[in-house]
Design a protein around this motif. Structure first.
Motif, PDB file in Angstrom:
ATOM      1  N   VAL A   1     -12.445   5.812   6.906  1.00 36.60           N
ATOM      2  CA  VAL A   1     -11.395   6.812   6.638  1.00 36.60           C
ATOM      3  C   VAL A   1     -11.331   7.117   5.145  1.00 36.60           C
ATOM      4  O   VAL A   1     -11.303   8.291   4.730  1.00 36.60           O
ATOM      5  N   ILE A   2     -11.310   6.088   4.313  1.00 34.19           N
ATOM      6  CA  ILE A   2     -11.235   6.277   2.859  1.00 34.19           C
ATOM      7  C   ILE A   2     -12.502   6.954   2.337  1.00 34.19           C
ATOM      8  O   ILE A   2     -12.439   7.876   1.520  1.00 34.19           O
TER       9      ILE A   2
ATOM     10  N   ALA B   1     -15.482   0.333  -0.824  1.00 30.37           N
ATOM     11  CA  ALA B   1     -15.044   0.120   0.561  1.00 30.37           C
ATOM     12  C   ALA B   1     -16.208   0.268   1.537  1.00 30.37           C
ATOM     13  O   ALA B   1     -16.382  -0.550   2.449  1.00 30.37           O
ATOM     14  N   TYR B   2     -17.028   1.299   1.331  1.00 34.15           N
ATOM     15  CA  TYR B   2     -18.156   1.546   2.238  1.00 34.15           C
ATOM     16  C   TYR B   2     -19.195   0.434   2.148  1.00 34.15           C
ATOM     17  O   TYR B   2     -19.630  -0.112   3.170  1.00 34.15           O
TER      18      TYR B   2
ATOM     19  N   HIS C   1      -4.148   8.152  -4.292  1.00 32.95           N
ATOM     20  CA  HIS C   1      -5.327   8.635  -5.015  1.00 32.95           C
ATOM     21  C   HIS C   1      -6.133   7.493  -5.634  1.00 32.95           C
ATOM     22  O   HIS C   1      -7.289   7.678  -6.008  1.00 32.95           O
ATOM     23  N   VAL C   2      -5.509   6.310  -5.739  1.00 29.02           N
ATOM     24  CA  VAL C   2      -6.219   5.137  -6.257  1.00 29.02           C
ATOM     25  C   VAL C   2      -7.444   4.829  -5.403  1.00 29.02           C
ATOM     26  O   VAL C   2      -8.515   4.461  -5.919  1.00 29.02           O
ATOM     27  N   TRP C   3      -7.304   4.996  -4.089  1.00 29.84           N
ATOM     28  CA  TRP C   3      -8.394   4.645  -3.165  1.00 29.84           C
ATOM     29  C   TRP C   3      -9.573   5.606  -3.288  1.00 29.84           C
ATOM     30  O   TRP C   3     -10.678   5.282  -2.850  1.00 29.84           O
ATOM     31  N   LYS C   4      -9.333   6.758  -3.910  1.00 28.56           N
ATOM     32  CA  LYS C   4     -10.409   7.727  -4.103  1.00 28.56           C
ATOM     33  C   LYS C   4     -11.473   7.178  -5.042  1.00 28.56           C
ATOM     34  O   LYS C   4     -12.649   7.550  -4.954  1.00 28.56           O
TER      35      LYS C   4
ATOM     36  N   ILE D   1       0.831  -1.209   0.000  1.00 31.83           N
ATOM     37  CA  ILE D   1       0.000   0.000   0.000  1.00 31.83           C
ATOM     38  C   ILE D   1       0.862   1.255   0.000  1.00 31.83           C
ATOM     39  O   ILE D   1       0.520   2.255  -0.634  1.00 31.83           O
ATOM     40  N   SER D   2       1.997   1.223   0.704  1.00 29.97           N
ATOM     41  CA  SER D   2       2.871   2.400   0.756  1.00 29.97           C
ATOM     42  C   SER D   2       3.459   2.726  -0.616  1.00 29.97           C
ATOM     43  O   SER D   2       3.860   3.866  -0.868  1.00 29.97           O
TER      44      SER D   2
END
Length: 373
Positions: free
Chosen positions: A132-133, A89-90, A80-83, A74-75
């Motif tokens: 969080v995301i 995710a939700y 911005h991919v998670w955007k 992940i690091s």
């Protein structure tokens, strides 16, 4: 940006890529310290229950290895991919938290886990990361509107479908999720007065769930007078452990309270054993280490190249801060027992794995910081 003194006209400033190695060191140290304390705390019970003093250690070490692998991957990924995956995710967290109510396995009177053979998974830990995301994406997209109370309440309402099923099985985790949401909204909003009303709403929300379940109301009574209740036994033994540790403790591995006196000492009450074995000095050093971690989160958030990255780190920072404060407050009987683990230290494979995944996300944001030299 103007030219720096002493530089010739037309000289280009060199861009230095940044990575927070201090945070990485703190993470590694906390995990290693947690494994040492876990073995010290759990070896007696593990030998009695499973015939293997390293039972809990091996399971936690395996989860930490998975977590470190996730952190490393992940690091390296642009955060911005998670955007683009905030909705997935939700919804995924919501479906898992609802499913565990009907399909989960019962443990210690609560249905919070999915079990597959020797492996277990706690959806509420994934829900923290998903929130969080999700909120970082939603708030960053409505940056100019977040100061409006109506828009702010819309953001909070979006969380209710997820907070509801989480609170049904685990009120303490629901409190953490709401705390994360409030912290992220507070940082993004230019107006602070409206958070007074929000704080009242959060307390009202908690009060409703306490009233709905008699065992939660009983916890208040146990907190006020633990010596008068059988269920106050764990709290009293934890306080005995803290008091007997003195300034420098009895020595690593020398705790008496872990020998069956403090139930499930490797979980929520591990801080009491740390106090007994390492004393007040060891406890303060651990707290200072968490403070150092929170400070590094603040540095990363303040220097993130966009609001989205800053909000991701603020959410992670809020998660760690709230959980550490609540766990230590419970162990010292400053608040009623809520069953919250100490990050990186308490036993819990799902928690360790997702905490390290969150650390990877914070390190990913730090990697995006650019310094001019």
């Amino acid at each position: 940006m103007g030219r720096r003194p002493g530089r010739k006209s037309g000289t280009k400033e060199k861009t230095i890529k940044y990575f927070d190695y201090t945070l990485l060191f703190v993470i590694i140290f906390l995990v290693c310290f947690g494994l040492v304390m876990l073995y010290s705390t759990s070896s007696y019970n593990a030998q009695i229950e499973y015939g293997d003093g390293t039972h809990y250690l091996k399971r936690q070490a395996f989860a930490c290895c998975l977590g470190f692998a996730a952190m490393f991957v992940i690091s390296k990924i642009d955060y911005h991919v998670w955007k683009r995956l905030y909705g997935v995710a939700y919804i995924g967290a919501f479906l898992l938290c609802v499913s565990v109510i009907f399909l989960g396995s019962n443990g210690n009177g609560s249905t919070r886990w999915f079990r597959l053979g020797p492996l277990s998974f706690q959806p509420s830990e994934f829900a923290k990361l998903a929130v969080v995301i999700f909120l970082a994406t939603v708030i960053s997209r409505m940056q100019k509107k977040i100061g409006n109370l109506k828009e702010l309440m819309k953001v909070m309402v979006l969380l209710l479908p997820l907070v509801g099923p989480v609170a049904y099985t685990n009120l303490s985790t629901a409190i953490i999720i709401v705390g994360i949401a409030v912290a992220m909204a507070f940082v993004a909003s230019p107006k602070y007065a409206q958070f007074v009303g929000m704080a009242i709403a959060v307390f009202a929300f908690g009060a409703v769930f306490i009233v709905l379940a008699s065992y939660r109301a009983e916890r208040i009574k146990i907190w006020l007078h633990p010596e008068n209740y059988d269920k106050g036994y764990q709290t009293m033994q934890g306080l005995y452990a803290i008091g007997s540790g003195g300034l420098f403790g009895k020595g690593l591995g020398a705790s008496m309270q872990k020998l069956g006196f403090v139930p499930e000492a490797q979980n929520d009450m591990v801080f009491s054993i740390i106090c007994e074995e390492l004393g007040l000095f060891g406890a303060i050093c651990l707290i200072l280490l968490f403070i150092l971690m929170l400070w590094r989160f603040m540095v990363i958030a303040n220097n993130a190249k966009d609001l989205y990255g800053a909000l991701l780190v603020v959410g992670i920072m809020a998660h760690i801060a709230i959980q550490v404060i609540l766990n230590i407050a419970v162990v010292t009987n400053s608040i009623p027992n809520t069953g919250i683990t100490l990050p990186f230290i308490s036993y819990g494979g799902t928690s360790a794995s997702f905490l390290l995944a969150e650390m990877g996300l914070a390190l990913s944001v730090s990697r995006g910081i650019q310094l001019e030299g």
